[in-house]
Design a protein around this motif. Structure first.
Motif, PDB file in Angstrom:
ATOM      1  N   GLY A   1       5.220  12.011  -1.362  1.00 12.73           N
ATOM      2  CA  GLY A   1       4.359  12.952  -2.139  1.00 12.73           C
ATOM      3  C   GLY A   1       4.719  13.242  -3.693  1.00 12.73           C
ATOM      4  N   ALA A   2       4.060  14.064  -4.280  1.00  4.18           N
ATOM      5  CA  ALA A   2       4.183  14.319  -5.692  1.00  4.18           C
ATOM      6  C   ALA A   2       5.457  15.142  -5.740  1.00  4.18           C
ATOM      7  CB  ALA A   2       2.788  15.259  -6.153  1.00  4.18           C
ATOM      8  N   MET A   3       6.030  15.126  -6.860  1.00  8.40           N
ATOM      9  CA  MET A   3       7.004  15.617  -7.453  1.00  8.40           C
ATOM     10  C   MET A   3       8.161  15.630  -6.413  1.00  8.40           C
ATOM     11  SD  MET A   3       6.059  17.085 -10.180  1.00  8.40           S
ATOM     12  CE  MET A   3       6.885  18.527 -10.795  1.00  8.40           C
ATOM     13  N   SER A   4       8.541  14.420  -5.731  1.00  6.20           N
ATOM     14  CA  SER A   4       9.601  14.433  -4.620  1.00  6.20           C
ATOM     15  C   SER A   4      10.817  13.677  -5.242  1.00  6.20           C
ATOM     16  CB  SER A   4       8.948  13.798  -3.458  1.00  6.20           C
ATOM     17  OG  SER A   4       7.847  14.510  -2.953  1.00  6.20           O
ATOM     18  N   VAL A   5      11.763  13.583  -4.656  1.00  8.40           N
ATOM     19  CA  VAL A   5      12.903  13.110  -4.981  1.00  8.40           C
ATOM     20  C   VAL A   5      13.357  11.893  -3.912  1.00  8.40           C
ATOM     21  CG1 VAL A   5      15.462  12.915  -5.645  1.00  8.40           C
ATOM     22  CG2 VAL A   5      13.777  14.516  -6.831  1.00  8.40           C
ATOM     23  N   VAL A   6      13.339  10.744  -4.071  1.00 10.45           N
ATOM     24  CA  VAL A   6      14.003   9.664  -3.089  1.00 10.45           C
ATOM     25  C   VAL A   6      15.314   9.343  -3.562  1.00 10.45           C
ATOM     26  CG1 VAL A   6      13.540   7.652  -1.754  1.00 10.45           C
ATOM     27  CG2 VAL A   6      11.488   8.973  -2.648  1.00 10.45           C
ATOM     28  N   LEU A   7      16.254   9.964  -2.998  1.00 11.63           N
ATOM     29  CA  LEU A   7      17.773   9.545  -3.062  1.00 11.63           C
ATOM     30  C   LEU A   7      18.105   8.096  -3.186  1.00 11.63           C
ATOM     31  CD1 LEU A   7      19.550  12.851  -1.595  1.00 11.63           C
ATOM     32  CD2 LEU A   7      18.631  12.227  -4.212  1.00 11.63           C
ATOM     33  N   LYS A   8      19.058   7.876  -3.944  1.00  6.12           N
ATOM     34  CA  LYS A   8      19.370   6.118  -3.740  1.00  6.12           C
ATOM     35  C   LYS A   8      19.855   5.720  -2.319  1.00  6.12           C
ATOM     36  CE  LYS A   8      23.945   7.513  -5.320  1.00  6.12           C
ATOM     37  NZ  LYS A   8      25.136   7.532  -6.216  1.00  6.12           N
ATOM     38  N   GLY A   9      19.454   4.476  -2.267  1.00  3.67           N
ATOM     39  CA  GLY A   9      19.881   4.105  -0.700  1.00  3.67           C
ATOM     40  C   GLY A   9      19.228   4.489   0.700  1.00  3.67           C
ATOM     41  N   THR A  10      17.956   5.281  -0.133  1.00  6.15           N
ATOM     42  CA  THR A  10      17.197   5.854   1.334  1.00  6.15           C
ATOM     43  C   THR A  10      16.260   4.754   1.917  1.00  6.15           C
ATOM     44  OG1 THR A  10      17.181   7.948   0.169  1.00  6.15           O
ATOM     45  CG2 THR A  10      15.608   7.738   2.131  1.00  6.15           C
ATOM     46  N   ARG A  11      16.097   4.592   3.185  1.00  7.47           N
ATOM     47  CA  ARG A  11      15.165   3.814   3.746  1.00  7.47           C
ATOM     48  C   ARG A  11      13.965   4.755   4.364  1.00  7.47           C
ATOM     49  NH1 ARG A  11      17.948   0.934   1.707  1.00  7.47           N
ATOM     50  NH2 ARG A  11      19.102  -0.901   2.551  1.00  7.47           N
ATOM     51  N   LEU A  12      12.845   4.431   4.087  1.00  2.00           N
ATOM     52  CA  LEU A  12      11.637   5.085   4.327  1.00  2.00           C
ATOM     53  C   LEU A  12      10.650   4.441   5.256  1.00  2.00           C
ATOM     54  CD1 LEU A  12      10.504   6.713   0.806  1.00  2.00           C
ATOM     55  CD2 LEU A  12      12.237   7.632   2.543  1.00  2.00           C
ATOM     56  N   ASP A  13      10.314   4.873   6.252  1.00  2.00           N
ATOM     57  CA  ASP A  13       9.674   4.231   7.480  1.00  2.00           C
ATOM     58  C   ASP A  13       8.399   3.832   7.066  1.00  2.00           C
ATOM     59  OD1 ASP A  13      11.824   4.703   9.089  1.00  2.00           O
ATOM     60  OD2 ASP A  13      11.115   6.379   9.944  1.00  2.00           O
ATOM     61  N   ALA A  14       7.529   2.924   7.571  1.00  2.00           N
ATOM     62  CA  ALA A  14       6.405   2.436   7.339  1.00  2.00           C
ATOM     63  C   ALA A  14       5.489   3.354   7.934  1.00  2.00           C
ATOM     64  CB  ALA A  14       6.048   1.029   8.133  1.00  2.00           C
TER      65      ALA A  14
ATOM     66  N   PHE B   1       1.023  -1.274  -0.093  1.00  2.00           N
ATOM     67  CA  PHE B   1       0.038  -0.159   0.062  1.00  2.00           C
ATOM     68  C   PHE B   1       0.823   1.396   0.109  1.00  2.00           C
ATOM     69  CE2 PHE B   1      -2.550  -3.408   2.082  1.00  2.00           C
ATOM     70  CZ  PHE B   1      -3.366  -3.546   1.172  1.00  2.00           C
ATOM     71  N   CYS B   2       2.169   1.156  -0.641  1.00  2.00           N
ATOM     72  CA  CYS B   2       2.951   2.416  -0.763  1.00  2.00           C
ATOM     73  C   CYS B   2       2.264   3.146  -1.832  1.00  2.00           C
ATOM     74  CB  CYS B   2       4.408   2.096  -1.083  1.00  2.00           C
ATOM     75  SG  CYS B   2       5.338   1.746   0.496  1.00  2.00           S
ATOM     76  N   THR B   3       2.272   4.548  -1.863  1.00  2.00           N
ATOM     77  CA  THR B   3       1.863   5.333  -3.038  1.00  2.00           C
ATOM     78  C   THR B   3       2.934   6.198  -3.264  1.00  2.00           C
ATOM     79  OG1 THR B   3      -0.511   5.526  -2.262  1.00  2.00           O
ATOM     80  CG2 THR B   3       0.389   7.126  -3.901  1.00  2.00           C
ATOM     81  N   VAL B   4       3.445   6.216  -4.452  1.00  2.00           N
ATOM     82  CA  VAL B   4       4.454   7.369  -5.150  1.00  2.00           C
ATOM     83  C   VAL B   4       3.726   8.246  -5.743  1.00  2.00           C
ATOM     84  CG1 VAL B   4       6.521   7.405  -6.176  1.00  2.00           C
ATOM     85  CG2 VAL B   4       6.396   5.287  -4.910  1.00  2.00           C
ATOM     86  N   GLY B   5       3.613   9.747  -5.231  1.00  2.00           N
ATOM     87  CA  GLY B   5       2.966  10.565  -6.003  1.00  2.00           C
ATOM     88  C   GLY B   5       3.501  11.024  -7.264  1.00  2.00           C
ATOM     89  N   LEU B   6       2.637  11.672  -8.243  1.00  2.00           N
ATOM     90  CA  LEU B   6       3.265  11.894  -9.639  1.00  2.00           C
ATOM     91  C   LEU B   6       4.415  12.652  -9.769  1.00  2.00           C
ATOM     92  CD1 LEU B   6       1.620  14.869 -10.500  1.00  2.00           C
ATOM     93  CD2 LEU B   6      -0.477  13.522 -10.058  1.00  2.00           C
ATOM     94  N   GLY B   7       5.030  12.356 -10.803  1.00  2.00           N
ATOM     95  CA  GLY B   7       6.316  13.148 -11.098  1.00  2.00           C
ATOM     96  C   GLY B   7       7.479  12.826 -10.148  1.00  2.00           C
ATOM     97  N   SER B   8       7.256  11.880  -9.343  1.00  2.55           N
ATOM     98  CA  SER B   8       8.391  11.618  -8.374  1.00  2.55           C
ATOM     99  C   SER B   8       9.432  10.802  -9.106  1.00  2.55           C
ATOM    100  CB  SER B   8       7.887  10.989  -6.943  1.00  2.55           C
ATOM    101  OG  SER B   8       7.090  12.129  -6.566  1.00  2.55           O
ATOM    102  N   MET B   9      10.542  10.768  -8.397  1.00  2.00           N
ATOM    103  CA  MET B   9      11.927   9.981  -8.738  1.00  2.00           C
ATOM    104  C   MET B   9      12.303   9.146  -7.488  1.00  2.00           C
ATOM    105  SD  MET B   9      15.242   9.173  -8.953  1.00  2.00           S
ATOM    106  CE  MET B   9      16.355  10.448  -8.469  1.00  2.00           C
ATOM    107  N   VAL B  10      12.568   8.001  -7.764  1.00  2.00           N
ATOM    108  CA  VAL B  10      12.898   6.972  -6.712  1.00  2.00           C
ATOM    109  C   VAL B  10      14.030   6.230  -7.160  1.00  2.00           C
ATOM    110  CG1 VAL B  10      12.274   4.972  -5.396  1.00  2.00           C
ATOM    111  CG2 VAL B  10      10.479   6.525  -6.103  1.00  2.00           C
ATOM    112  N   GLY B  11      15.348   6.516  -6.480  1.00  3.22           N
ATOM    113  CA  GLY B  11      16.448   6.146  -6.635  1.00  3.22           C
ATOM    114  C   GLY B  11      16.781   4.457  -6.484  1.00  3.22           C
TER     115      GLY B  11
END
Ligand SMILES: CC(C)(COP(=O)(O)OP(=O)(O)OC[C@H]1O[C@@H](n2cnc3c(N)ncnc32)[C@H](O)[C@@H]1OP(=O)(O)O)[C@@H](O)C(=O)NCCC(=O)NCCS
Length: 251
Positions: free
Chosen positions: A209-222, A187-197
């Motif tokens: 969120g929309a238009m966000s950048v998740v840099l490589k190697g990032t851990r995101l909490d549940a 149930f993760c959502t990646v907002g429109l226009g975002s970049m995930v490394g």
């Protein structure tokens, strides 16, 4: 270029050309047969035959699209064209893992252009990625064409990727291709226009969120919300996450 590199490139070009020719031809075959068969069924009268020809184009395309996603995924599996995990290859070396990755990319691109253009966000698009190597749960919706390296992706149930999300298992930096997995929990959502490394992991019900950048190697909490460039955690208990799960479980 060394003779060994030239030999590898020559085989690369010939093999991708032959495989894509066969895959494309076999995909067109049932559609073309369906089309000629439906045309032959009706008498050659004034508007009747042209009408049937016109009306049979869309069903013929659907048959083609379905055949192409199956055959293309089958061909990459048989040929072993996949993105190797934890890769770091110099572009100029033209080694086999790089060329295998390139053939996987080309094969994916052909399907992206000929099928994804119309079918992104539909079950057919998720099905193709699953057949092409992705690990994917139920009810996954991918409304983007910029998703590649499918065998490096691991999505739980109910993951939603918004329009124009860029997410793949590779990055090109300083003349090197580097690869890594991307794991999105249920149930993760990646907002429109975002970049995930690459090498990103997101826990269950994480909202990006929309238009966000998740840099490589990032851990995101549940059960957390992340926004911005690069992402920062927004400390709030988003009701949106619960809504997503409820809606899917009720379905
Ligand atoms: C990230 C998101 C889920 C947050 O929703 P929410 O939990 O209801 O939170 P809010 O809208 O109240 O925003 C919380 C904070 O984050 C900020 N924020 C929200 N979305 C943002 C974004 N995309 N970029 C930057 N900041 C953002 C808000 O300004 C607010 O900041 P503040 O606390 O300093 O005022 C939502 O804003 C979003 O971007 N959804 C994308 C939906 C989408 O594209 N889905 C794909 C299919 S269409």
């Amino acid at each position: 270029m060394t003779p060994a590199q030239a030999g590898r490139v020559a085989w690369f070009v010939v093999s991708i050309f032959v495989v894509e020719t066969v895959v494309f031809g076999l995909s067109v075959l049932p559609a073309f047969s369906f089309w000629t068969w439906s045309v032959a069924l009706v008498p050659d009268q004034w508007i009747l035959r042209p009408a049937v020809v016109a009306m049979s184009l869309l069903p013929a395309y659907l048959v083609f699209a379905f055949a192409l996603i199956g055959l293309s995924a089958l061909s990459t599996r048989i040929c072993g064209w996949r993105t190797a995990p934890n890769g770091a290859w110099k572009l100029r070396d033209l080694e086999w893992p790089l060329l295998d990755w390139s053939r996987y990319m080309i094969s994916t691109h052909v399907v992206r252009v000929l099928v994804g253009t119309f079918f992104r966000a539909s079950f057919l698009w998720s099905l193709y990625m699953r057949w092409n190597g992705a690990r994917m749960g139920r009810g996954v919706h991918i409304n983007s064409l910029s998703i590649s390296d499918h065998n490096m992706l691991d999505f739980g149930d109910g993951v939603v990727l918004g329009e124009n999300v860029h997410l793949s298992g590779h990055t090109v930096e300083g003349g090197m291709v580097k690869t890594g997995t991307v794991k999105l929990g249920r149930f993760c959502t990646v907002g429109l226009g975002s970049m995930v490394g690459i090498n990103v992991e997101a826990g269950e019900k994480c909202q990006i969120g929309a238009m966000s950048v998740v840099l490589k190697g990032t851990r995101l909490d549940a059960e957390s919300v992340y926004v911005g460039v690069p992402v920062r955690k927004v400390e709030r208990n988003s009701p949106a996450a619960q809504t997503v799960e409820t809606a899917l479980l009720d379905a």
